[in-house]
Design a protein around this motif. Structure first.
Motif, PDB file in Angstrom:
ATOM      1  N   ASP A  22       0.884  -1.013  -0.053  1.00 31.65           N
ATOM      2  CA  ASP A  22      -0.323  -0.236  -0.163  1.00 31.65           C
ATOM      3  C   ASP A  22       0.708   1.088  -0.133  1.00 31.65           C
ATOM      4  O   ASP A  22       1.784   1.400   0.016  1.00 31.65           O
ATOM      5  CB  ASP A  22      -1.086   0.214   1.179  1.00 31.65           C
ATOM      6  N   LYS A  23       0.237   2.288   0.078  1.00 34.86           N
ATOM      7  CA  LYS A  23       1.216   3.600  -0.321  1.00 34.86           C
ATOM      8  C   LYS A  23       2.280   3.672   1.228  1.00 34.86           C
ATOM      9  O   LYS A  23       3.124   4.424   0.550  1.00 34.86           O
ATOM     10  CB  LYS A  23       0.285   4.768  -0.758  1.00 34.86           C
ATOM     11  N   ARG A  24       1.807   3.723   1.917  1.00 34.88           N
ATOM     12  CA  ARG A  24       2.839   3.173   3.930  1.00 34.88           C
ATOM     13  C   ARG A  24       3.910   3.096   2.753  1.00 34.88           C
ATOM     14  O   ARG A  24       4.749   3.072   4.184  1.00 34.88           O
ATOM     15  CB  ARG A  24       2.067   3.141   4.411  1.00 34.88           C
ATOM     16  N   ASP A  25       4.233   1.881   1.819  1.00 34.90           N
ATOM     17  CA  ASP A  25       5.244   1.125   1.768  1.00 34.90           C
ATOM     18  C   ASP A  25       6.435   1.515   1.191  1.00 34.90           C
ATOM     19  O   ASP A  25       7.239   0.838   0.550  1.00 34.90           O
ATOM     20  CB  ASP A  25       4.644  -0.200   0.893  1.00 34.90           C
ATOM     21  N   VAL A  26       5.766   3.267  -0.168  1.00 34.82           N
ATOM     22  CA  VAL A  26       6.474   3.582  -0.974  1.00 34.82           C
ATOM     23  C   VAL A  26       8.026   3.570  -0.822  1.00 34.82           C
ATOM     24  O   VAL A  26       8.830   3.280  -1.117  1.00 34.82           O
ATOM     25  CB  VAL A  26       6.010   4.257  -1.545  1.00 34.82           C
ATOM     26  N   GLU A  27       8.385   4.256  -0.085  1.00 28.21           N
ATOM     27  CA  GLU A  27       9.522   4.514   0.615  1.00 28.21           C
ATOM     28  C   GLU A  27      11.079   3.169   1.541  1.00 28.21           C
ATOM     29  O   GLU A  27      11.377   2.839   0.556  1.00 28.21           O
ATOM     30  CB  GLU A  27       9.681   5.739   2.222  1.00 28.21           C
ATOM     31  N   ALA A  28      10.296   2.619   1.899  1.00 31.10           N
ATOM     32  CA  ALA A  28      10.302   1.087   2.138  1.00 31.10           C
ATOM     33  C   ALA A  28      10.581   0.163   0.738  1.00 31.10           C
ATOM     34  O   ALA A  28      11.755  -0.926   1.012  1.00 31.10           O
ATOM     35  CB  ALA A  28      10.105  -0.125   3.090  1.00 31.10           C
ATOM     36  N   LEU A  29       9.836   0.271  -0.051  1.00 30.45           N
ATOM     37  CA  LEU A  29      10.173  -0.635  -1.482  1.00 30.45           C
ATOM     38  C   LEU A  29      10.827   0.169  -2.330  1.00 30.45           C
ATOM     39  O   LEU A  29      11.987  -0.567  -2.695  1.00 30.45           O
ATOM     40  CB  LEU A  29       8.451  -0.612  -2.040  1.00 30.45           C
ATOM     41  N   ALA A  30      11.150   1.349  -2.137  1.00 32.93           N
ATOM     42  CA  ALA A  30      12.198   1.964  -2.537  1.00 32.93           C
ATOM     43  C   ALA A  30      13.375   1.437  -2.312  1.00 32.93           C
ATOM     44  O   ALA A  30      14.394   0.784  -3.409  1.00 32.93           O
ATOM     45  CB  ALA A  30      12.483   3.621  -2.935  1.00 32.93           C
ATOM     46  N   GLU A  31      14.090   2.009  -1.221  1.00 32.76           N
ATOM     47  CA  GLU A  31      15.126   0.981  -0.412  1.00 32.76           C
ATOM     48  C   GLU A  31      15.381  -0.088  -0.770  1.00 32.76           C
ATOM     49  O   GLU A  31      15.957  -0.798  -0.961  1.00 32.76           O
ATOM     50  CB  GLU A  31      14.520   1.634   0.827  1.00 32.76           C
ATOM     51  N   LEU A  32      14.082  -1.515  -0.445  1.00 32.89           N
ATOM     52  CA  LEU A  32      14.630  -3.145  -0.887  1.00 32.89           C
ATOM     53  C   LEU A  32      14.423  -3.202  -2.257  1.00 32.89           C
ATOM     54  O   LEU A  32      15.555  -4.042  -3.202  1.00 32.89           O
ATOM     55  CB  LEU A  32      12.673  -3.273  -0.574  1.00 32.89           C
ATOM     56  N   GLU A  72       5.966  -8.938   5.143  1.00 36.42           N
ATOM     57  CA  GLU A  72       6.783  -7.386   6.753  1.00 36.42           C
ATOM     58  C   GLU A  72       7.215  -8.594   7.684  1.00 36.42           C
ATOM     59  O   GLU A  72       6.359  -9.432   7.913  1.00 36.42           O
ATOM     60  CB  GLU A  72       5.321  -7.042   7.299  1.00 36.42           C
ATOM     61  N   ASP A  73       8.575  -8.522   8.336  1.00 30.33           N
ATOM     62  CA  ASP A  73       8.953  -9.073   9.250  1.00 30.33           C
ATOM     63  C   ASP A  73       8.971  -8.905   9.937  1.00 30.33           C
ATOM     64  O   ASP A  73       7.835  -8.211  11.155  1.00 30.33           O
ATOM     65  CB  ASP A  73      10.724  -8.780   9.352  1.00 30.33           C
ATOM     66  N   ALA A  74       9.202  -9.725  11.392  1.00 28.05           N
ATOM     67  CA  ALA A  74       8.354  -9.156  12.764  1.00 28.05           C
ATOM     68  C   ALA A  74       8.820  -8.156  13.214  1.00 28.05           C
ATOM     69  O   ALA A  74       7.640  -7.671  14.125  1.00 28.05           O
ATOM     70  CB  ALA A  74       8.841 -10.531  13.557  1.00 28.05           C
ATOM     71  N   ALA A  75       9.854  -7.310  13.108  1.00 27.66           N
ATOM     72  CA  ALA A  75       9.648  -5.649  13.652  1.00 27.66           C
ATOM     73  C   ALA A  75       9.047  -5.557  12.530  1.00 27.66           C
ATOM     74  O   ALA A  75       9.221  -3.208  12.884  1.00 27.66           O
ATOM     75  CB  ALA A  75      11.295  -5.342  13.669  1.00 27.66           C
ATOM     76  N   GLY A  76       7.455  -5.404  11.675  1.00 30.28           N
ATOM     77  CA  GLY A  76       7.346  -4.251  10.933  1.00 30.28           C
ATOM     78  C   GLY A  76       7.615  -4.100   9.789  1.00 30.28           C
ATOM     79  O   GLY A  76       7.687  -2.885   8.700  1.00 30.28           O
ATOM     80  N   GLU A  77       9.099  -4.246   8.943  1.00 29.45           N
ATOM     81  CA  GLU A  77       9.979  -3.530   8.642  1.00 29.45           C
ATOM     82  C   GLU A  77       9.783  -4.921   7.285  1.00 29.45           C
ATOM     83  O   GLU A  77      10.020  -5.483   7.682  1.00 29.45           O
ATOM     84  CB  GLU A  77      11.631  -3.849   8.538  1.00 29.45           C
ATOM     85  N   LEU A  78       9.788  -3.918   5.881  1.00 29.26           N
ATOM     86  CA  LEU A  78       9.987  -4.606   4.366  1.00 29.26           C
ATOM     87  C   LEU A  78      10.976  -5.579   4.760  1.00 29.26           C
ATOM     88  O   LEU A  78      12.276  -5.580   4.846  1.00 29.26           O
ATOM     89  CB  LEU A  78       9.616  -4.223   3.730  1.00 29.26           C
ATOM     90  N   ALA A  79      10.518  -7.019   4.228  1.00 29.38           N
ATOM     91  CA  ALA A  79      11.786  -7.813   3.900  1.00 29.38           C
ATOM     92  C   ALA A  79      11.707  -8.938   2.900  1.00 29.38           C
ATOM     93  O   ALA A  79      12.765  -9.473   2.597  1.00 29.38           O
ATOM     94  CB  ALA A  79      12.258  -8.934   5.004  1.00 29.38           C
ATOM     95  N   GLY A  80      11.014  -8.384   1.845  1.00 33.00           N
ATOM     96  CA  GLY A  80      10.358  -9.010   0.441  1.00 33.00           C
ATOM     97  C   GLY A  80       9.476  -8.522  -0.326  1.00 33.00           C
ATOM     98  O   GLY A  80       8.796  -7.616  -0.033  1.00 33.00           O
ATOM     99  N   LEU A  81       9.539  -8.949  -1.048  1.00 29.22           N
ATOM    100  CA  LEU A  81       8.639  -8.387  -1.965  1.00 29.22           C
ATOM    101  C   LEU A  81       8.498 -10.073  -3.063  1.00 29.22           C
ATOM    102  O   LEU A  81       8.990 -10.057  -3.842  1.00 29.22           O
ATOM    103  CB  LEU A  81       8.764  -6.907  -3.123  1.00 29.22           C
ATOM    104  N   ALA A  82       6.852  -9.809  -3.890  1.00 28.96           N
ATOM    105  CA  ALA A  82       6.640  -9.847  -5.146  1.00 28.96           C
ATOM    106  C   ALA A  82       5.987  -9.143  -5.455  1.00 28.96           C
ATOM    107  O   ALA A  82       4.791  -9.267  -5.935  1.00 28.96           O
ATOM    108  CB  ALA A  82       5.596 -11.985  -4.806  1.00 28.96           C
TER     109      ALA A  82
END
Length: 170
Positions: A22-32, A72-82
């Motif tokens: 979702d839109k709140r993931d944009v920053e983390a996805l860009a980093e990933l 999303e890992d246990a700490a709430g950080e993005l750790a993967g994507l498809a």
């Protein structure tokens, strides 16, 4: 795999959440995406602001170009994507779910997370009327990815040759 290893793998994979981006993931996805680029050996990394803009346009533009499931890992950080799109036509007049990128951060690999992502994608395809299959590619020189897909029971298809041309060269 021994039974206790399988149970441990299942427990570890349960500590992550797989959900639509979702839109709140944009920053983390860009980093990933930078992490993914480096994983594949790129040294010419696009500036973060450009990646943010591209992620937002691709996933949340009108119309969106693609969709993504995130891990999303246990700490709430993005750790993967498809990252995937639906393509038409596939077989006859049906369409397919095309997986463009599957990535799980190394800290979560070999814990069942990739398998869960693949199962989620298969479920998305099955739930969409007219979707006849899931398709994806991997590099011939990526033995780890090829072995991963084989462990899931998928066979390689040799019938296609991939062509690519840069958009500016057309």
């Amino acid at each position: 795999m021994r039974a206790n290893e399988e149970t441990e793998e299942q427990e570890l994979s349960m500590t992550v959440t797989i959900r639509p981006a979702d839109k709140r993931d944009v920053e983390a996805l860009a980093e990933l995406i930078e992490e993914i680029e480096r994983f594949y050996g790129s040294t010419d990394i696009q500036p973060l602001e450009e990646r943010r803009t591209q992620v937002e346009e691709a996933l949340f533009g009108s119309p969106p170009l693609a969709s993504a499931l995130v891990v999303e890992d246990a700490a709430g950080e993005l750790a993967g994507l498809a990252a995937y799109s639906f393509l038409w036509p596939a077989a006859g007049s049906s369409h397919s779910l095309f997986l463009k990128e599957l990535y799980v951060r190394d800290t979560l690999r070999r814990q069942g997370v990739g398998s869960r992502l693949m199962n989620e994608l298969r479920a998305l395809a099955a739930a969409r009327p007219g979707c006849s299959r899931v398709e994806w590619m991997t590099d011939r020189d990526n033995p780890h990815a090829r072995a991963f897909y084989r462990t899931l029971g998928f066979t390689e298809f040799d019938g296609k040759i991939v062509y690519r041309v840069d958009a500016g060269a057309v």
